[in-house]
Design an enzyme around this catalytic site. Structure first.
Site, short mmCIF file in Angstrom:
data_model
loop_
_atom_site.label_atom_id
_atom_site.label_comp_id
_atom_site.label_asym_id
_atom_site.label_seq_id
_atom_site.Cartn_x
_atom_site.Cartn_y
_atom_site.Cartn_z
N ASP A 419 28.01 37.12 41.55
CA ASP A 419 29.31 36.98 40.89
C ASP A 419 30.19 38.15 41.32
O ASP A 419 29.70 39.15 41.86
CB ASP A 419 29.11 36.97 39.37
CG ASP A 419 30.40 36.82 38.61
OD1 ASP A 419 31.27 36.05 39.05
OD2 ASP A 419 30.56 37.51 37.59
N THR A 421 33.41 39.39 39.29
CA THR A 421 33.94 40.14 38.17
C THR A 421 32.82 40.72 37.32
O THR A 421 31.98 39.98 36.80
CB THR A 421 34.83 39.24 37.29
OG1 THR A 421 35.80 38.61 38.12
CG2 THR A 421 35.52 40.05 36.21
N PHE A 561 53.53 32.21 39.05
CA PHE A 561 52.77 32.28 40.30
C PHE A 561 52.06 30.95 40.54
O PHE A 561 51.58 30.31 39.62
CB PHE A 561 51.72 33.40 40.20
CG PHE A 561 50.80 33.47 41.39
CD1 PHE A 561 51.14 34.23 42.49
CD2 PHE A 561 49.60 32.77 41.41
CE1 PHE A 561 50.29 34.29 43.59
CE2 PHE A 561 48.76 32.81 42.50
CZ PHE A 561 49.10 33.58 43.59
N LYS A 584 57.70 39.39 43.49
CA LYS A 584 56.60 40.09 44.14
C LYS A 584 55.56 39.07 44.57
O LYS A 584 55.41 38.00 43.96
CB LYS A 584 55.97 41.13 43.20
CG LYS A 584 55.26 40.55 42.01
CD LYS A 584 54.66 41.63 41.13
CE LYS A 584 53.95 40.99 39.93
NZ LYS A 584 53.46 41.98 38.98
N ARG A 615 44.61 46.29 47.49
CA ARG A 615 45.24 44.99 47.24
C ARG A 615 46.74 45.20 47.31
O ARG A 615 47.28 46.05 46.61
CB ARG A 615 44.82 44.46 45.87
CG ARG A 615 43.33 44.20 45.75
CD ARG A 615 42.87 44.21 44.31
NE ARG A 615 43.45 43.16 43.52
CZ ARG A 615 42.86 42.00 43.23
NH1 ARG A 615 41.66 41.77 43.68
NH2 ARG A 615 43.46 41.10 42.49
N THR A 695 32.55 33.06 42.68
CA THR A 695 33.38 33.57 41.60
C THR A 695 34.34 32.49 41.11
O THR A 695 34.71 31.58 41.86
CB THR A 695 34.20 34.81 42.07
OG1 THR A 695 35.05 35.24 41.03
CG2 THR A 695 35.03 34.49 43.30
N ASP A 697 37.28 33.35 40.18
CA ASP A 697 38.58 34.00 40.31
C ASP A 697 39.45 33.32 41.38
O ASP A 697 38.99 32.47 42.13
CB ASP A 697 38.39 35.48 40.64
CG ASP A 697 39.40 36.35 39.91
OD1 ASP A 697 40.49 35.85 39.61
OD2 ASP A 697 39.09 37.52 39.64
N ASP A 810 26.81 38.74 35.47
CA ASP A 810 26.84 39.45 34.18
C ASP A 810 27.34 38.61 33.03
O ASP A 810 27.27 39.04 31.88
CB ASP A 810 27.75 40.69 34.30
CG ASP A 810 29.21 40.32 34.37
OD1 ASP A 810 29.56 39.36 35.09
OD2 ASP A 810 30.03 40.99 33.71
N ASN A 813 28.99 32.51 32.44
CA ASN A 813 29.28 31.58 33.53
C ASN A 813 28.27 31.70 34.68
O ASN A 813 28.25 30.86 35.57
CB ASN A 813 30.69 31.80 34.06
CG ASN A 813 30.90 33.20 34.60
OD1 ASN A 813 30.39 34.17 34.04
ND2 ASN A 813 31.63 33.33 35.68
#
Length: 1165
Positions: A419, A421, A561, A584, A615, A695, A697, A810, A813
């Protein structure tokens, strides 16, 4: 009012038709009806539905099913089942040996295994009880009642306070906010840390007190439980003043178990799915018994040995009847048959003889192998918990072993699924650098300083960028500013305003317990604020400019977004009334739409930020005239209110607005990785282990983290399989990727897949997808649902190569993939304990994975592989002389050894040396294993327990057995008068001589295989031989009154009194072991393996400290002190040794910081 009701009725009609056409049909079997506060109808024919209670169960056994279920699982093992059959045969027919010789070891093995597995399951019950016994508040009997989580029933109204997790799946009824909204985080479910807003329907949102909720008359109708976290279809019917009001319910109304309430004081919700029917529990994979590759190999070898046993028994039976074809051997004068024996069935007699030989040779199947393996796994697992290199001091957590059955599997891992996150990252962003109008700045001590300068450089020397607070506070002091500096300050101010205002961050104040303006708390920012953002980047940017603006800006519109535009914008009204757009996003989504600014310089700076692993976001703005803003307002209103093609019209409108931008600059944010993640991934890669990141994400976030943690290299060719809409489109893209990989086979490739595309790829193009994945060095799967993670693991696990997989995560999920993989590891992170409870092993940080696999996995696998093969070897040595002896006793089933020796051979005489070997053996020092991860490849693919090595040990056993038997036979020959007084030896003396040579030889053979010697090894090796001699002297030298017969009386004493016997023992042992010594020397010098080369260097460097349980400082916990005591007993460690680097340490040159996670000063050990 009439129009509103008509619209509502129209919507309800659409909702019902949608249920029947697109979703689960609302039949009794497919839907559930939940009466809020369990206010059931009063009419008599109502039958309430039955729902699951709220208990979470991760354990495997109960008090009632433990014995039958455990016995069933144990007798699935071939050896256990075989010995049960042998024991029953010994009970039913007359056999050469007592039933005790099989029954007692079998009972011992079954009991020890049951105790071990019962203890491990008790730990799971204990963890479940902590969750199920957590206190919760429910509305009952007109008040708020505290109860346990397991007592929540479907229909109960539950109160959840801020920062608490939801104990069941709840439909939101009301919150402390008037509009009935609340904010939650679902990081433990899908890995997303952004704040999500959930809503209550207006009719229930007003019920904010217990009395109002108690009086609420409402019914929830919804679908039956399903695993999809993002799908929920239902409706709520509220009765007010006799009128029924129906409102639709969707995912935005459902609060999932495991999610956490944020930025909201309290909420009330009705439980609709509880316990194992909650979406979190449905995403758990059904718990099954995991079996290691070594155990599967053991079963294969046992089948082979069972074949050898059957062959020997059948051959002996046939030869017996062939021999007895002559009358003089069938019925000799000294052993005449009875009438009953003459008339008995020959078939039954043949079967009886076959079973008797089966019992005689049954010890070739080593039942004690299983109990030794169980003890080795159980005792060996403590070393993981004792290892202080796996101890995390900040959280005071040490490694945890939930099941010891898979220790050796840690040394066979080929794929790691991790994973992102909370596993790879700390999920904490820090603002590092930015570029403003072509000038690059670094964040130093809370201030932005131009690149190349330091924070203490004098202001006169360089133009330092002041903070926004200084800009706003010194706005009136312009006399000292030059025109150039004025322009730069204005650009800097505009950039910082854009960063401060272009976001969707929400702020929580800890002491906002009552009504009032939130900003009234923020004077001077003395109160503690907490930020909640849709992405961690936004949070880091807002925190970096944490200051109070002296002006208020009115938010007019948010242009959200989306992954296609890859940018977000806000339209604001300044204090002067001017309309301004701040935007942005990714550089590819902003720079093409800019018309002015330092575009090229900013592009270069963005690339530099990305190379550093930061990033990046590019920031721009646009000023609107009054006419332009009117057109923008009109277009946004039309797009947002469109009933058809709303998404397409919004995208078109956003593109119209976000153009002709003026570039302000770019930001570089560091995603705070966990310590040594990059080094750990690199070590795993060098060890031949492929790492996949799975992930939930976003695509951009996941790719950025993969780059920063070293999962993707900057030089790697990144391939994408994302946003595929159809099977055909997905197949075409996969073929293009396969061709590209084939054309560019020299360079490394990385693959990025999203959840939707993965579903299409696995539907009909599984083989092609796996071909692409296996040719990629790294794979990243983003936007993954929990069950999709498990599906990917299963896909690779069941591929033709059958690789060993490991999953680490962790959150809740990750539970499915942790349970699906061969080895599951939970991270003791910030997102609860679901992953830890359902894992096989638990560690505090990802960096500990390197030592867990490269060191502990290596040790466990080599130890248990040698243990298994040695057991087969020594049992072949044990039983083959018994088989050969039958050729010399007319196959009369006479045993060569005394029954006591038969019973004690595996239990006492040869058991302890191999057990100690399997606990302490180290072929290579731990630091060498960590600094040279490539050594892990030497043991991959079950190489130490391959059929070739198994065949070698088996043939060696037969060779040694022939030497034992025929060496002793040749010594005695026809002349058995080896005593000085002419006294002759008998068959018990011959058997004892063979047994004595065998015990000493198999013990010394293990001594030759031992590389790491401690005083415990010396004690059990020489002690076992001494014990055999002492026991035999007492057993045969004294007449024991409780023994019915004593065939061995004075036999051993007589044997040892013969010099010829001693000479024979020494010659036979040397004959057996000398070829082994020659072979070892020959291979180690002419064809050394990588491991053996490392042993040479290690011996040259003088490293001799066992790091697994070594160099423990004083003052640790109980387990650590026990480990320290154990190490001092072994005598290999100085407890005062300090952990430090030494330039003279071997293997620690350039890769020292990368691959060696915790070194030990060799000179202290």
């Amino acid at each position: 009012m009439f129009t509103l009701q008509a619209s509502l009725l129209k919507y309800v009609f659409w909702f019902r038709s949608d249920l029947s056409n697109g979703f689960d049909p609302p039949h009794q079997s497919d839907t559930r009806t939940v009466y809020i506060a369990n206010r059931f109808p009063q009419h008599g024919h109502y039958i309430p539905q039955r729902f699951a209670d709220n208990r979470i169960i991760s354990s495997k056994y109960t008090i009632w099913n433990f014995i039958p279920k455990n016995l069933f699982e144990q007798f699935r093992r071939i050896a256990n089942f075989y010995f049960l059959i042998i024991f029953l045969v010994q009970l039913m027919i007359d056999t050469p040996t007592s039933p005790v010789t099989s029954g007692l070891p079998l009972f011992f093995v079954i009991t020890v295994t049951a105790i071990k597995q019962g203890f491990e399951d008790w730990l799971r019950h204990k963890a479940d009880n902590e969750v199920n016994g957590a206190p919760v508040f429910v509305v009952r009997s007109g008040g708020l009642v505290q109860t346990r989580s397991k007592n929540i029933r479907v229909g109960d109204i539950v109160r959840v306070a801020k920062d608490e997790t939801f104990p069941a799946d709840l439909v939101l009824l009301s919150s402390d906010r008037a509009e009935g909204t609340c904010h939650i985080t679902t990081a433990s479910l899908d890995g997303e840390t952004n704040l999500k807003t959930h809503y209550a329907v207006p009719e229930t949102a007003v019920s904010q007190s217990v009395s109002q909720l108690e009086a609420l008359q409402a019914v929830v109708e919804c679908q039956q439980p399903e695993a999809d976290l993002y799908r929920f279809v239902g409706r709520i019917t509220v009765t007010q003043q006799g009128e029924e009001i129906v409102r639709p319910l969707g995912p935005e109304n459902l609060l999932l178990r495991g999610a956490r309430l944020k930025n909201t004081k309290e909420i009330f919700g009705v439980a609709v799915y509880t316990g194992m029917e909650s979406k979190m529990a449905l995403n758990y994979k059904c718990k099954s018994q995991k079996r290691s590759a070594v155990e599967k190999s053991m079963n294969t070898f046992l089948i082979i040995y069972l074949g050898i046993l059957l062959f020997e028994a059948i051959l002996s039976t046939i030869l017996k009847y062939a021999w007895q074809a002559e009358n003089k051997w069938d019925e000799p004068f000294y052993n005449e048959k009875t009438e009953q024996e003459r008339n008995s069935s020959k078939i039954l007699k043949f079967i009886s003889d076959f079973l008797a030989f089966l019992v005689l040779y049954n010890f070739i199947i080593p039942i004690s192998l299983y109990v030794t393996v169980e003890m080795q796994k159980f005792l060996g697992s403590f070393f993981i918990g004792w290892d202080l290199d796996l101890y995390h001091e900040e959280s005071d957590q040490r490694a945890q072993v939930n099941t010891s059955d898979l220790n050796e599997e840690l040394g066979q891992v080929e794929y790691v699924f991790t994973d992102k996150t909370g596993t790879l990252t700390e999920n904490e962003m820090q603002f590092r650098e930015c570029s403003i109008n072509g000038i690059k700045y670094q964040e130093i001590n809370g201030k932005l300083v131009p690149e190349g300068m330091t924070d203490d450089t004098p202001d006169a020397a360089v133009p330092r960028l002041v903070s926004l607070r200084e800009i706003c506070g010194n706005r009136g002091h312009t006399s000292a500013r030059t025109p150039g500096r004025e322009t730069r300050i204005r650009e800097e101010e505009l950039f910082l305003k854009a960063v401060s205002l272009c976001h969707t961050v929400q702020i929580s104040y800890d002491q906002t317990d009552g009504p009032g303006e939130p900003f009234s708390h923020a004077n001077g920012f003395t109160t503690q604020m907490e930020y909640y953002a849709s992405s961690p980047d936004e949070k880091a940017l807002v925190e970096s400019v944490n200051t109070q603006l002296s002006a208020l800006y009115k938010l007019l519109h948010v242009l959200e977004f989306d992954p296609n535009r890859r940018r977000m914008s806000v339209i604001l009204q300044t204090p002067s009334g001017q309309k301004i757009l701040f935007t942005k996003g990714a550089e590819s989504a902003i720079l093409p739409y800019t018309k002015s600014g330092e575009i090229e310089k900013t592009r270069v700076h963005v690339d530099e930020f990305a190379l550093k692993g930061l990033r990046t976001l590019v920031v721009a703005y646009r000023l609107f005239s009054a006419e332009e803003y009117k057109e923008v307002e009109r277009r946004i209103h039309e797009a947002r209110t469109a009933l058809q093609q709303r998404e397409e019209r919004l995208a078109e409108t956003f593109s119209f607005i976000e153009k002709d931008l003026e570039l302000l600059g770019a930001t570089g944010v560091e995603d705070k990785l966990q310590e040594k993640v990059q080094e750990t991934i690199e070590a795993l890669r060098l060890a031949g282990i492929k790492v996949w990141v799975l992930t939930g994400d976003k695509h951009e976030t996941a790719v950025s983290v993969s780059l920063s943690c070293g999962h993707f290299h900057r030089t790697m060719n990144i391939l994408e399989l994302v946003q595929q809409k159809s099977d055909h489109e997905c197949a075409e893209q996969l073929r293009r990727l396969a061709r590209r990989i084939k054309e560019d086979h020299v360079i490394q490739h990385g693959l990025v897949v999203d959840g939707a595309s993965l579903s299409l790829a696995l539907r009909e193009h599984e083989k092609l997808f796996m071909e692409v994945c296996k040719n990629c060095s790294a794979v990243l799967c983003c936007r993954m649902a929990p069950l999709q993670k498990a599906k990917v693991v299963r896909l690779l696990k069941t591929s033709p190569e059958k690789p060993i997989t490991l999953a680490i995560g962790d959150g809740a999920n990750d539970v499915s993939m942790i349970q699906e993989a061969h080895v599951g590891i939970g991270i003791m992170g910030k997102e609860g304990r679901q992953a830890v409870r359902n894992s096989d092993y638990a560690i505090a940080r990802f960096k500990f994975l390197a030592k867990l696999l490269l060191v502990h996995g290596h040790f466990y696998y080599v130890r248990i592989a040698t243990l298994v093969q040695y057991f087969f070897y020594k049992n072949v040595c044990f039983i083959t002389p018994q088989f050969l002896y039958q050729f010399f006793c007319l196959f009369s089933q006479q045993t060569l050894y005394d029954s006591v020796y038969l019973t004690l051979y595996n239990i006492c005489f040869t058991s302890l040396p191999i057990l100690v070997y399997s606990l302490f053996e180290q072929l290579v020092h731990p630091h060498v294993l960590q600094s040279k991860p490539a050594l892990y490849r030497d043991i991959s693919k079950n190489s130490v327990l391959s059929f070739k090595t198994f065949l070698y040990w088996t043939i060696l056993g037969f060779c040694h057995a022939f030497i034992f038997f025929f060496g002793s036979y040749m010594l005695m020959g026809e002349d058995t008068s080896l005593m000085g007084n002419g006294q002759m030896f008998g068959n018990w003396t011959f058997g004892t001589l063979v047994f004595t040579v065998m015990v000493i030889t198999v013990t010394l053979k293990l001594a030759l295989e031992t590389h790491f010697w401690t005083w415990i090894n010396h004690f059990v090796t020489w002690g076992s031989i001494a014990f055999y001699f002492i026991f035999s002297l007492f057993y045969g030298g004294i007449i024991w009154p409780f023994l019915h017969t004593q065939d061995m009386y004075f036999v051993f004493v007589q044997l040892l009194s013969s010099g010829s016997a001693w000479f024979a023992i020494i010659i036979i042992i040397i004959t057996c072991l000398f070829p082994d010594v020659i072979k070892k020397v020959f291979y180690r010098h002419l064809q050394p393996t990588s491991t053996q080369k490392s042993q040479f260097i290690e011996a040259y460097a003088g490293v001799s400290c066992m790091d697994s349980v070594c160099c423990f400082p004083e003052g640790r916990g109980g387990c650590s002190r026990l480990a320290a005591l154990l190490e001092r007993l072994i005598g290999r460690c100085d407890p005062r040794a300090a952990r430090s680097w030494s330039d003279s340490d071997p293997f620690y040159s350039n890769d020292r910081s990368i691959l060696t996670l915790s070194p030990v000063e060799a000179t202290h050990c």
